[in-house]
Design a protein around this motif. Structure first.
Motif, mmCIF file in Angstrom:
data_model
loop_
_atom_site.group_PDB
_atom_site.id
_atom_site.type_symbol
_atom_site.label_atom_id
_atom_site.label_comp_id
_atom_site.label_asym_id
_atom_site.label_seq_id
_atom_site.Cartn_x
_atom_site.Cartn_y
_atom_site.Cartn_z
ATOM 1 N N VAL A 163 0.849 -1.195 0.000
ATOM 2 C CA VAL A 163 0.000 0.000 0.000
ATOM 3 C C VAL A 163 0.881 1.241 0.000
ATOM 4 C CG1 VAL A 163 -1.758 1.255 1.282
ATOM 5 C CG2 VAL A 163 -1.790 -1.231 1.256
ATOM 6 N N ASP A 164 0.518 2.193 -0.834
ATOM 7 C CA ASP A 164 1.253 3.456 -0.882
ATOM 8 C C ASP A 164 0.537 4.491 -0.030
ATOM 9 O OD1 ASP A 164 3.131 2.457 -2.715
ATOM 10 O OD2 ASP A 164 1.778 2.877 -4.389
ATOM 11 N N SER A 165 1.291 5.119 0.855
ATOM 12 C CA SER A 165 0.692 6.217 1.618
ATOM 13 C C SER A 165 0.682 7.442 0.711
ATOM 14 C CB SER A 165 1.480 6.480 2.902
ATOM 15 O OG SER A 165 2.770 6.933 2.600
ATOM 16 N N PRO A 166 -0.234 8.364 0.949
ATOM 17 C CA PRO A 166 -0.320 9.532 0.067
ATOM 18 C C PRO A 166 0.915 10.415 0.178
ATOM 19 C CG PRO A 166 -1.777 9.775 1.944
ATOM 20 C CD PRO A 166 -1.211 8.396 2.014
ATOM 21 N N LYS A 167 1.215 11.072 -0.903
ATOM 22 C CA LYS A 167 2.350 11.993 -0.926
ATOM 23 C C LYS A 167 1.874 13.370 -0.487
ATOM 24 C CE LYS A 167 5.053 8.933 -2.856
ATOM 25 N NZ LYS A 167 4.921 7.779 -2.028
ATOM 26 N N ALA A 168 2.570 13.937 0.462
ATOM 27 C CA ALA A 168 2.232 15.286 0.933
ATOM 28 C C ALA A 168 2.816 16.291 -0.062
ATOM 29 C CB ALA A 168 2.796 15.522 2.320
ATOM 30 N N PRO A 169 1.976 17.173 -0.590
ATOM 31 C CA PRO A 169 2.505 18.146 -1.554
ATOM 32 C C PRO A 169 3.474 19.108 -0.883
ATOM 33 C CG PRO A 169 0.247 18.695 -0.976
ATOM 34 C CD PRO A 169 0.578 17.382 -0.311
ATOM 35 N N LYS A 170 4.522 19.437 -1.611
ATOM 36 C CA LYS A 170 5.495 20.392 -1.088
ATOM 37 C C LYS A 170 5.012 21.798 -1.439
ATOM 38 C CE LYS A 170 9.356 17.250 -1.234
ATOM 39 N NZ LYS A 170 10.713 16.991 -1.639
ATOM 40 N N LYS A 171 4.956 22.645 -0.434
ATOM 41 C CA LYS A 171 4.479 24.000 -0.655
ATOM 42 C C LYS A 171 5.667 24.934 -0.846
ATOM 43 C CE LYS A 171 0.289 23.351 2.020
ATOM 44 N NZ LYS A 171 -0.494 23.729 3.186
ATOM 45 N N GLU A 172 5.504 25.839 -1.796
ATOM 46 C CA GLU A 172 6.536 26.836 -2.066
ATOM 47 C C GLU A 172 6.555 27.831 -0.916
ATOM 48 O OE1 GLU A 172 9.204 28.845 -4.907
ATOM 49 O OE2 GLU A 172 7.920 27.168 -5.435
ATOM 50 N N ILE A 173 7.730 28.123 -0.429
ATOM 51 C CA ILE A 173 7.869 29.100 0.645
ATOM 52 C C ILE A 173 7.910 30.489 0.025
ATOM 53 C CG2 ILE A 173 9.373 29.946 2.487
ATOM 54 C CD1 ILE A 173 10.367 27.075 2.810
ATOM 55 N N LYS A 174 7.051 31.376 0.531
ATOM 56 C CA LYS A 174 7.015 32.744 0.019
ATOM 57 C C LYS A 174 7.650 33.654 1.068
ATOM 58 C CE LYS A 174 2.887 31.978 -2.697
ATOM 59 N NZ LYS A 174 1.478 32.329 -2.942
ATOM 60 N N PRO A 175 8.803 34.220 0.737
ATOM 61 C CA PRO A 175 9.464 35.095 1.715
ATOM 62 C C PRO A 175 8.663 36.380 1.926
ATOM 63 C CG PRO A 175 10.632 35.121 -0.373
ATOM 64 C CD PRO A 175 9.550 34.103 -0.496
ATOM 65 N N LEU A 176 8.899 36.994 3.055
ATOM 66 C CA LEU A 176 8.216 38.241 3.383
ATOM 67 C C LEU A 176 8.724 39.373 2.488
ATOM 68 C CD1 LEU A 176 8.373 38.088 7.290
ATOM 69 C CD2 LEU A 176 6.434 37.501 5.825
ATOM 70 N N SER A 177 7.817 40.290 2.172
ATOM 71 C CA SER A 177 8.234 41.472 1.399
ATOM 72 C C SER A 177 8.959 42.435 2.353
ATOM 73 C CB SER A 177 7.014 42.148 0.773
ATOM 74 O OG SER A 177 6.200 42.698 1.788
ATOM 75 N N GLU A 179 8.122 45.436 3.134
ATOM 76 C CA GLU A 179 7.150 46.094 4.011
ATOM 77 C C GLU A 179 6.767 45.175 5.174
ATOM 78 O OE1 GLU A 179 3.735 47.512 1.910
ATOM 79 O OE2 GLU A 179 4.943 48.424 0.349
ATOM 80 N N GLN A 180 6.578 43.909 4.887
ATOM 81 C CA GLN A 180 6.215 42.961 5.944
ATOM 82 C C GLN A 180 7.361 42.795 6.946
ATOM 83 O OE1 GLN A 180 5.282 39.672 3.330
ATOM 84 N NE2 GLN A 180 3.065 39.972 3.591
ATOM 85 N N VAL A 181 8.586 42.816 6.431
ATOM 86 C CA VAL A 181 9.760 42.702 7.310
ATOM 87 C C VAL A 181 9.819 43.922 8.222
ATOM 88 C CG1 VAL A 181 12.281 42.661 7.369
ATOM 89 C CG2 VAL A 181 11.059 41.250 5.724
#
Length: 184
Positions: A163-177, A179-181
């Motif tokens: 049985v294959d367990s589901p693959k967790a999608p890799k999320k792209e990391i979005k750095p702070l702008s 202004e947010q910093v």
């Protein structure tokens, strides 16, 4: 050939009233002596099956889960691993068993659990809103428990391997702008 006597320890073959043939042999387990039966339409078929079963027994390839249900095996497995894991890991396995495995597969006989049942469990957990990562964590518990059942000679193979367990999608990391910093 029909009336040949079998030697001691070779099992026995006889015909039932309904016409089916039965092969019978004794199996010694940790719990004592147990009689196993093999059925077939012809004497020759039963003799062949009986010879193979006896050879498997002699080679130590007998797997006997008996009437043990998956839920009972999971309880025994949890008891046996308690001293070998960190408490948090054991608690996680216990939660998975109690909340996910026993309600859906707990009453299934251990030797009747199929890869399709396990895969369907994972699909239903994903459909109920659990994340793929959570289902991966759930997958670890039956995988380890069934692996132990193979080591204890209760099963010939671990169905969770198939049985294959589901693959967790890799999320792209979005750095702070910038202004947010500055706000941070």
């Amino acid at each position: 050939m029909g009336n040949e006597r079998r030697g001691r320890g070779e099992g026995s073959i006889y015909r039932r009233k309904d016409g089916r043939w039965v092969g019978q042999y004794d199996l010694r387990t940790d719990l004592g002596k147990k009689t196993k039966y093999i059925y077939g339409k012809t004497r020759k078929e039963v003799a062949t099956k009986l010879t193979k079963a006896m050879a498997d027994k002699d080679a130590g390839m007998v797997f006997d889960a008996g009437s043990l249900k998956l839920g009972d095996h999971l309880d025994g497995w949890l008891d046996s691993i308690m001293a070998t894991l960190r408490m948090r890991t054991w608690i996680r396995h216990e939660e998975v068993v109690r909340l996910h495995l026993k309600p859906s597969l707990g009453n299934t006989k251990l030797d009747r659990v199929s890869a399709l049942q396990v895969q369907s469990l994972y699909r239903s957990k994903l459909d109920s809103g659990l994340s793929p990562r959570t289902v991966q964590i759930i997958h670890a518990t039956p995988y380890k428990a069934l692996k132990q059942a193979v080591k204890w000679s209760l099963l010939p193979r671990n169905v969770a391997d198939s049985v294959d367990s589901p693959k967790a999608p890799k999320k792209e990391i979005k750095p702070l702008s910038e202004e947010q910093v500055k706000k941070l």
